[in-house]
Every structure is written in C-alpha cells, then in structure tokens.
Design an enzyme around this catalytic site. Structure first.
Site, PDB file in Angstrom:
ATOM      1  N   CYS A 120       7.500   1.221  11.785  1.00 19.66           N
ATOM      2  CA  CYS A 120       8.112   0.518  10.660  1.00 19.66           C
ATOM      3  C   CYS A 120       9.551   0.993  10.530  1.00 19.66           C
ATOM      4  CB  CYS A 120       7.363   0.750   9.352  1.00 19.66           C
ATOM      5  SG  CYS A 120       7.684  -0.586   8.164  1.00 19.66           S
ATOM      6  N   CYS A 122      11.061   1.284   7.281  1.00 21.40           N
ATOM      7  CA  CYS A 122      11.405   1.707   5.912  1.00 21.40           C
ATOM      8  C   CYS A 122      11.752   3.192   5.783  1.00 21.40           C
ATOM      9  CB  CYS A 122      10.307   1.316   4.935  1.00 21.40           C
ATOM     10  SG  CYS A 122       8.665   1.902   5.371  1.00 21.40           S
ATOM     11  N   LYS A 195      -2.328  -5.782   4.988  1.00 16.29           N
ATOM     12  CA  LYS A 195      -1.710  -4.709   4.221  1.00 16.29           C
ATOM     13  C   LYS A 195      -1.182  -5.300   2.921  1.00 16.29           C
ATOM     14  CE  LYS A 195       1.945  -1.266   4.302  1.00 16.29           C
ATOM     15  NZ  LYS A 195       2.958  -0.565   5.117  1.00 16.29           N
ATOM     16  N   ARG A 217       8.097  -4.967  -2.194  1.00 16.39           N
ATOM     17  CA  ARG A 217       7.699  -5.437  -0.863  1.00 16.39           C
ATOM     18  C   ARG A 217       6.849  -6.705  -0.911  1.00 16.39           C
ATOM     19  NH1 ARG A 217       9.701  -1.025   1.551  1.00 16.39           N
ATOM     20  NH2 ARG A 217       8.705   1.041   1.523  1.00 16.39           N
ATOM     21  N   GLU A 233      -4.289 -13.354   8.216  1.00 18.96           N
ATOM     22  CA  GLU A 233      -3.431 -12.305   8.801  1.00 18.96           C
ATOM     23  C   GLU A 233      -4.132 -11.659  10.002  1.00 18.96           C
ATOM     24  OE1 GLU A 233      -0.433 -11.301   8.326  1.00 18.96           O
ATOM     25  OE2 GLU A 233       0.195 -11.937   6.325  1.00 18.96           O
ATOM     26  N   LYS A 248      -5.673  -2.255   4.362  1.00 17.87           N
ATOM     27  CA  LYS A 248      -4.999  -1.181   3.640  1.00 17.87           C
ATOM     28  C   LYS A 248      -4.493  -1.669   2.302  1.00 17.87           C
ATOM     29  CE  LYS A 248      -0.907   1.624   3.903  1.00 17.87           C
ATOM     30  NZ  LYS A 248       0.434   1.702   4.364  1.00 17.87           N
ATOM     31  N   SER A 274      -2.423   7.198   0.308  1.00 18.20           N
ATOM     32  CA  SER A 274      -1.936   8.371  -0.426  1.00 18.20           C
ATOM     33  C   SER A 274      -2.388   8.406  -1.883  1.00 18.20           C
ATOM     34  CB  SER A 274      -0.412   8.433  -0.342  1.00 18.20           C
ATOM     35  OG  SER A 274       0.176   7.257  -0.871  1.00 18.20           O
TER      36      SER A 274
HETATM   37  C1  PBG Z   1       5.319   2.081   5.881  1.00 22.08           C
HETATM   38  C2  PBG Z   1       4.007   2.588   5.422  1.00 22.08           C
HETATM   39  C3  PBG Z   1       3.555   2.802   4.105  1.00 22.08           C
HETATM   40  C4  PBG Z   1       2.290   3.372   4.208  1.00 22.08           C
HETATM   41  C5  PBG Z   1       1.987   3.453   5.568  1.00 22.08           C
HETATM   42  N1  PBG Z   1       3.055   2.941   6.301  1.00 22.08           N
HETATM   43  C6  PBG Z   1       4.236   2.626   2.811  1.00 22.08           C
HETATM   44  C7  PBG Z   1       4.689   1.300   2.360  1.00 22.08           C
HETATM   45  O1  PBG Z   1       4.372   0.261   2.944  1.00 22.08           O
HETATM   46  O2  PBG Z   1       5.449   1.299   1.389  1.00 22.08           O
HETATM   47  C8  PBG Z   1       1.451   3.837   3.053  1.00 22.08           C
HETATM   48  C9  PBG Z   1       0.471   4.922   3.375  1.00 22.08           C
HETATM   49  C10 PBG Z   1      -0.072   5.643   2.192  1.00 22.08           C
HETATM   50  O3  PBG Z   1       0.195   5.307   1.015  1.00 22.08           O
HETATM   51  O4  PBG Z   1      -0.809   6.600   2.441  1.00 22.08           O
HETATM   52  N2  PBG Z   1       5.477   0.709   5.878  1.00 22.08           N
HETATM   53 ZN    ZN Z   2       7.654   0.021   6.071  1.00 19.92          ZN
END
Ligand code: PBG
Ligand code: ZN
Length: 323
Positions: A120, A122, A195, A217, A233, A248, A274
């Site tokens: 990614c 970000c 996601k 997002r 998706e 996710k 998380s």
């Molecule tokens: C990056 C990404 C994210 C997570 C995994 N890859 C954060 C987001 O999309 O903002 C989240 C993982 C977690 O919260 O444990 N795109």
């Molecule tokens: Zn990202």
C-alpha cells in the site's frame, strides 16, 4: 428422538469426548503475525494504543522473529514505515527502502519464516492516502503502476507472498502481470479483497503513521453496510489472479467471512485488526475479562465463520498458549 432419550449433555461429560466431537480447530499454522518496522528506529518502541506490540528497528525485528519462529509462528506480515514521505509514496518501491531492507535481512536470518508484505502507499505518502492524489481526489489508474512497482521491489528483496491492501480497482491484475513478467509467477497474492472503511484501524494508523491528512478512505474502502458488494470485490480479485482472499476487519464482519467461504473455493483469510486487539487488551488490563480465553474464543469464532487463515497480533501468544 426427544428428551429424555436424547440428552445433548452426554457428549459434554468427558474431556476426551468433548475434544473428539469438536467441530472447529485453531492451529498456529493458520495464523499470520503482523509486524511494524520503522526506518531510523533505534531498538524498539511499544505502540501506546497496542500494548505488547512494537515498532521495530530491523535488528530488533529479526531478533523477535527468531523468538516467534521458535514459538511456532510460521508467517509474518510486514509493514514498513519510512523516515521521509512524499506525495507519490516513493519509499514503497525504493530498492533500499525500509521494507526492502527488512525483508532481505529477515529472510536471510530466519529462513523458516514465511515473509508476507503489505502493499500500500499510505505509510509512504505525505498525505496518508492509499493512492496518488489530484487535489482531494484519490486517483485509481495512476496508482496501479506504483503498486505494481512496490510489489515487484518487495519480491526482489525476497518477500514470499504479497498482500495488496489499497482497494484500488484492478490492482491484483496489475500486480500479477508485473510479477509474471519478471518471472515471479510462483509468488502468491493474498488480496485484501473485502476491506471495509473501518474505525477499527485507529491503533494501526498510530503505529504506522498512516492516518489520512484530509478526508477519509470511503471512496476506496467499502461501506460497512454492504455484503453483496463484498462478494463482487472478491469475485473480481479472483478473476484478476488472487490466490487467497481476505475479509477485513473480522469481528464485526463474521457474516461476510461466512458468505465468502460459501461462495468461493479459494482459501479465505480474516484480519483480526488493531482495534479488535486493543479492545481486548484494554479490558484485560483492567481485569474485566480473561485475555487468553477471550482471544481463543474470538479466534475460534472466526474459524467457525469460515476463515481458513487469521491475521492477528495475538499470533505469538496463541502459538505459546497452544503449545
Ligand atoms: C494500509 C493498511 C491498514 C491496515 C492494514 N493495511 C490501515 C488502513 O487501511 O487505514 C489496518 C490493519 C489494522 O488495523 O490492524 N492500507
Ligand atoms: Zn493504505
């Protein structure tokens, strides 16, 4: 046959019988441990909102991974956090970037460990979005090339599997093409297929310094209200060449895991994110719940919902508990 002939408690009397009739199992082979490696970090730093999880230097990452592998953790998912960010997120594909260096050190030092990298932008972009921007718009198609470039550079560094998490349309196909063109046709893609735009990612964004600097997002991640859209998706990612599909977050999306499991034949992964980790940690720290039993019950629930694989920050603890 009814009570009193039928007594369901009969199969619950003896622990051997209970184990014998258990329908779902949890094994460390099915778990992936996410880890953060930070450019310029000296030693390690505990993530305030994720007690027990760390932001690592490469040396400390390698050291802990040796320990995790000894416990029975067989795969990790790496997130890199660069020292310098720019609008394109060039650190994501820099040949000597933090993730590339971490991967090559780790695969050399702990050869038994499967190293998966998150793909990614970000963590690498100055604006914190998962794609390139024009004004406040997140552009899809120009992002694909950068994601493909990142994937290629991670694999060149030694990554065994890659996991695109950006939610741009067409990225699985773009990455598959780029890998195949360079002879990496055996590298699997674990796609973050369904996601959602979730508030459960908060602690991760602290850890990865990846919160968007403007907006949210919601123009690329999914609306939490949608299930049929998740199946579309997943269907598209499979058509583009995904080898494993992920749902996710996990806990608030068990129905999505079940639907994906029932609708497709690929292995299904669930990401116990998380925020799900932090909630359990906070309650356990207050003595309100029994951490080990809550974690095992939660993960078996995800398995029962249909997840073949679970990404969880508890992976090392679970490996230890199940020994
Ligand atoms: C990056 C990404 C994210 C997570 C995994 N890859 C954060 C987001 O999309 O903002 C989240 C993982 C977690 O919260 O444990 N795109
Ligand atoms: Zn990202």
């Amino acid at each position: 046959m009814e009570f009193p002939i039928t007594r369901l408690r009969r199969l619950r009397q003896n622990p051997v019988v209970r184990d014998m009739v258990r329908e779902t199992r949890l094994h460390p082979d099915q778990l992936i441990l996410p880890l953060f490696v930070v450019e310029g970090m000296i030693g390690r730093e505990e993530i305030r909102s994720m007690p027990g999880q760390f932001r690592y230097s490469i040396a400390e990452l390698v050291e802990d991974c040796r320990r995790f592998a000894d416990l029975g953790v067989r795969s990790v998912m790496l997130f890199g956090i660069p020292q310098h960010k720019d609008p394109e997120g060039s650190g994501a594909w820099a040949p000597d970037g933090i993730i590339q260096q971490a991967v090559s050190a780790l695969v050399r030092a702990v050869p038994s460990l499967m190293v998966i990298t998150d793909i990614c932008l970000c963590e690498y972009t100055s604006h914190g979005h998962c794609g390139v921007i024009e004004g406040h718009r997140i552009l899809n198609d120009p992002t694909l090339e950068l994601l493909a470039r990142s994937a290629l550079s991670h694999v060149r560094a030694g990554a065994h599997m890659i996991a695109p998490s950006d939610m741009m349309d067409g990225r699985v196909g773009a990455i598959r093409d780029a890998l195949d063109e360079e002879g990496f046709s055996d590298i699997p893609i674990l796609s973050y297929a369904a996601k959602y735009a979730s508030a459960y990612y908060g602690p991760f964004r602290d850890a990865a310094e990846s919160a968007p600097k403007f907006g949210d997002r919601k123009t690329y991640q999914m609306d939490p209200a949608n299930l049929r859209m998740a199946l579309r998706e997943v269907e598209l990612d499979i058509a583009e060449g995904a080898d494993i599909v992920m749902v996710k977050p996990a806990l608030a999306y068990l129905d999505v895991i079940r639907a994906v499991r029932d609708s497709f034949q690929l292995p299904v992964a669930a990401y116990n994110v998380s925020g799900e980790y932090s909630m359990v940690k906070a309650a356990a720290a207050n003595g309100w719940i029994d951490e080990k039993n809550v974690v095992l019950e939660t993960l078996i629930g995800m398995r029962r919902a249909g997840a073949d694989i679970i990404l969880t920050y508890f992976a090392a603890d679970v490996a230890r508990w199940l020994r």
